[in-house]
Design a protein around this motif. Structure first.
Motif, mmCIF file in Angstrom:
data_model
loop_
_atom_site.group_PDB
_atom_site.id
_atom_site.type_symbol
_atom_site.label_atom_id
_atom_site.label_comp_id
_atom_site.label_asym_id
_atom_site.label_seq_id
_atom_site.Cartn_x
_atom_site.Cartn_y
_atom_site.Cartn_z
ATOM 1 N N THR A 75 0.867 -1.187 0.000
ATOM 2 C CA THR A 75 0.000 0.000 0.000
ATOM 3 C C THR A 75 0.901 1.233 0.000
ATOM 4 O O THR A 75 1.666 1.437 0.943
ATOM 5 N N PRO A 76 0.844 2.042 -1.074
ATOM 6 C CA PRO A 76 1.786 3.163 -1.203
ATOM 7 C C PRO A 76 1.575 4.265 -0.171
ATOM 8 O O PRO A 76 0.523 4.386 0.449
ATOM 9 N N PHE A 77 2.609 5.052 -0.054
ATOM 10 C CA PHE A 77 2.616 6.250 0.781
ATOM 11 C C PHE A 77 1.410 7.125 0.439
ATOM 12 O O PHE A 77 1.089 7.337 -0.722
ATOM 13 N N GLY A 78 0.693 7.593 1.464
ATOM 14 C CA GLY A 78 -0.398 8.535 1.233
ATOM 15 C C GLY A 78 -1.692 7.907 0.771
ATOM 16 O O GLY A 78 -2.477 8.549 0.089
ATOM 17 N N THR A 79 -1.940 6.637 1.147
ATOM 18 C CA THR A 79 -3.189 5.979 0.759
ATOM 19 C C THR A 79 -4.171 5.911 1.922
ATOM 20 O O THR A 79 -5.323 6.338 1.804
ATOM 21 N N GLU A 80 -3.718 5.365 3.068
ATOM 22 C CA GLU A 80 -4.643 5.149 4.177
ATOM 23 C C GLU A 80 -4.830 6.439 4.972
ATOM 24 O O GLU A 80 -3.885 7.185 5.211
ATOM 25 N N LYS A 81 -6.074 6.657 5.397
ATOM 26 C CA LYS A 81 -6.328 7.743 6.333
ATOM 27 C C LYS A 81 -7.252 7.233 7.423
ATOM 28 O O LYS A 81 -8.057 6.325 7.217
ATOM 29 N N ALA A 82 -7.108 7.798 8.618
ATOM 30 C CA ALA A 82 -7.924 7.374 9.750
ATOM 31 C C ALA A 82 -9.382 7.742 9.518
ATOM 32 O O ALA A 82 -9.705 8.652 8.748
ATOM 33 N N LYS A 83 -10.280 7.026 10.191
ATOM 34 C CA LYS A 83 -11.706 7.321 10.098
ATOM 35 C C LYS A 83 -11.955 8.791 10.448
ATOM 36 O O LYS A 83 -11.449 9.294 11.454
ATOM 37 N N ASP A 84 -12.689 9.475 9.606
ATOM 38 C CA ASP A 84 -13.065 10.889 9.770
ATOM 39 C C ASP A 84 -11.897 11.859 9.587
ATOM 40 O O ASP A 84 -12.066 13.059 9.753
ATOM 41 N N HIS A 188 -6.824 7.001 15.782
ATOM 42 C CA HIS A 188 -7.693 5.929 15.286
ATOM 43 C C HIS A 188 -7.810 4.838 16.336
ATOM 44 O O HIS A 188 -7.075 4.824 17.323
ATOM 45 N N GLU A 189 -8.748 3.928 16.111
ATOM 46 C CA GLU A 189 -8.829 2.705 16.899
ATOM 47 C C GLU A 189 -8.581 1.542 15.939
ATOM 48 O O GLU A 189 -8.817 1.662 14.737
ATOM 49 N N ASP A 190 -8.116 0.412 16.455
ATOM 50 C CA ASP A 190 -7.902 -0.756 15.603
ATOM 51 C C ASP A 190 -9.201 -1.547 15.467
ATOM 52 O O ASP A 190 -9.998 -1.634 16.404
ATOM 53 N N ILE A 191 -9.374 -2.169 14.308
ATOM 54 C CA ILE A 191 -10.626 -2.853 14.000
ATOM 55 C C ILE A 191 -10.692 -4.240 14.640
ATOM 56 O O ILE A 191 -11.752 -4.718 15.011
ATOM 57 N N ASN A 192 -9.573 -4.891 14.786
ATOM 58 C CA ASN A 192 -9.466 -6.330 15.008
ATOM 59 C C ASN A 192 -9.716 -6.742 16.461
ATOM 60 O O ASN A 192 -10.303 -5.998 17.238
ATOM 61 N N THR A 193 -9.255 -7.935 16.825
ATOM 62 C CA THR A 193 -9.471 -8.474 18.173
ATOM 63 C C THR A 193 -8.437 -7.913 19.148
ATOM 64 O O THR A 193 -8.777 -7.211 20.092
ATOM 65 N N ILE A 194 -7.159 -8.240 18.929
ATOM 66 C CA ILE A 194 -6.065 -7.572 19.642
ATOM 67 C C ILE A 194 -4.948 -7.298 18.638
ATOM 68 O O ILE A 194 -4.830 -7.979 17.620
ATOM 69 N N THR A 195 -4.149 -6.279 18.927
ATOM 70 C CA THR A 195 -2.987 -5.948 18.112
ATOM 71 C C THR A 195 -1.730 -6.172 18.931
ATOM 72 O O THR A 195 -1.671 -5.817 20.110
ATOM 73 N N LEU A 196 -0.720 -6.771 18.305
ATOM 74 C CA LEU A 196 0.586 -6.960 18.923
ATOM 75 C C LEU A 196 1.578 -6.152 18.096
ATOM 76 O O LEU A 196 1.694 -6.365 16.879
ATOM 77 N N LEU A 197 2.278 -5.233 18.721
ATOM 78 C CA LEU A 197 3.146 -4.306 17.993
ATOM 79 C C LEU A 197 4.605 -4.481 18.390
ATOM 80 O O LEU A 197 4.953 -4.345 19.561
ATOM 81 N N LEU A 240 -13.494 -4.183 28.052
ATOM 82 C CA LEU A 240 -12.115 -3.990 27.600
ATOM 83 C C LEU A 240 -12.162 -2.946 26.496
ATOM 84 O O LEU A 240 -12.946 -3.055 25.558
ATOM 85 N N ARG A 241 -11.316 -1.924 26.593
ATOM 86 C CA ARG A 241 -11.438 -0.733 25.758
ATOM 87 C C ARG A 241 -10.571 -0.794 24.503
ATOM 88 O O ARG A 241 -9.390 -1.134 24.572
ATOM 89 N N SER A 242 -11.161 -0.436 23.385
ATOM 90 C CA SER A 242 -10.399 -0.168 22.174
ATOM 91 C C SER A 242 -10.116 1.331 22.169
ATOM 92 O O SER A 242 -10.993 2.143 21.884
ATOM 93 N N THR A 243 -8.900 1.670 22.527
ATOM 94 C CA THR A 243 -8.560 3.063 22.823
ATOM 95 C C THR A 243 -8.020 3.791 21.595
ATOM 96 O O THR A 243 -7.231 3.231 20.830
ATOM 97 N N THR A 244 -8.419 5.032 21.435
ATOM 98 C CA THR A 244 -7.877 5.878 20.379
ATOM 99 C C THR A 244 -6.380 6.064 20.602
ATOM 100 O O THR A 244 -5.927 6.336 21.713
#
Length: 309
Positions: A75-84, A188-197, A240-244
């Motif tokens: 996915t190239p630079f400048g494609t994704e943007k956060a909701k709103d 943003h918030e993540d869509i999925n179940t849990i994220t591991l970074l 359990l919170r999906s935090t911004t």
């Protein structure tokens, strides 16, 4: 002062489950050490990732899959943007997903992976890291299950053959003339179940606390930063919170350095029905829980909101 849990996954899960649960309830985040992903594999993955992003733009763009929603490949630079958000994020990335055999009942939901031939060892290294992430994520989910008073294998069936995605992220050094107000990853918030970074030790990752204050997330080198995604928040009815959260632009010398990180978005299986757990629903609550929805339908709904579907 931020009081995010920082725990060792080498401990018996019973001894850390409630500390993780407290942190996920308060902040939506926790830090995990001794997660079992070998440092040598992490180092190799970082080197391979850097080698790919250093390729010429036209070579990388050949791996962009039109109509694929960014689920695989580049996915190239400048494609994704956060909701709103009005401005695109200052990043480019590569997605590795699950490979299912032809004819598998869930194969229709998961496109085959593509692999860059220009970078030696890319496929082998990233496949190994995907598997290691999945094992670590499963252990975190076991701890969450114990915190919720469920059997430790409670989540196993719901994430088996889940539509999980590993993202290789490159935030280039900040260029002169970057759009006013653009940041590396907008709130943003993540869509999925849990994220591991992996790769969160570089400054810039911040969460939005309940009091409206942005707080930096401290992480030691090699540790995993874990956060709750919207799917798990929905299943636990907000317990359990999906935090911004966001990745802000660094200042000084750091602004002239690239940032690399590797988040693993662990997902439920596409046909799993996300519905609130009874123990997380208070009949006296004025706000009724959200209706049940399959993980796939929820994912597509959210991808449309962030310009990826």
């Amino acid at each position: 002062m931020i009081n995010i849990a920082s725990v060792s996954l080498a401990q018996p899960l019973e001894t850390i489950a409630d500390e993780l649960g407290r942190s996920f309830s308060e902040y939506g985040f926790a830090v995990v050490r001794d997660h079992g992903i070998p440092q040598a594999l992490i180092d190799e993955a970082e080197a391979v990732s850097k080698a790919f992003f250093a390729l010429p733009a036209e070579v990388k763009r050949a791996y962009k899959i039109e109509g694929g929603g960014g689920a695989r490949g580049y996915t190239p630079f400048g494609t994704e943007k956060a909701k709103d958000a009005e401005i695109f994020d200052l990043k480019e990335f590569w997605h590795v997903g699950r490979d299912l055999p032809e004819g598998h009942p869930l194969a229709e939901f998961m496109a085959p992976n593509v692999w860059p031939t220009e970078v030696e060892g890319f496929r082998e290294t990233m496949s190994a890291l995907f598997s290691a992430f999945e094992v670590a994520g499963g252990r975190v989910l076991e701890a969450i299950a114990l915190h919720l008073g469920r059997p430790r294998d409670f989540f196993a069936g719901s994430v088996e053959n889940g539509n999980s995605v590993m993202r290789l992220l490159h935030y280039p050094p900040l260029a002169e003339g970057a759009p006013e107000g653009a940041i590396r990853a907008a709130a943003h918030e993540d869509i999925n179940t849990i994220t591991l970074l992996l790769g969160a030790e570089e400054a810039g990752l911040e969460l939005l606390a309940k009091n409206g204050e942005w707080l930096p997330i401290p992480a030691a080198e090699g540790a995993l930063v874990i956060n709750v995604g919207d799917m798990l928040q929905r299943q636990t009815n907000g317990r359990l919170r999906s935090t911004t959260h966001r990745v802000v632009n660094p200042r000084g010398d750091a602004a002239r350095r690239a940032r690399y990180s590797m988040p693993f978005f662990l997902h439920f299986r596409p046909d799993f029905l996300i519905e609130p757990l009874p123990e997380c629903v208070d009949p006296a609550d004025a706000n009724p829980p959200l209706p049940a929805i399959t993980a796939h339908d929820y994912l597509m709904q959210r991808l449309r909101e962030i310009n990826l579907a």
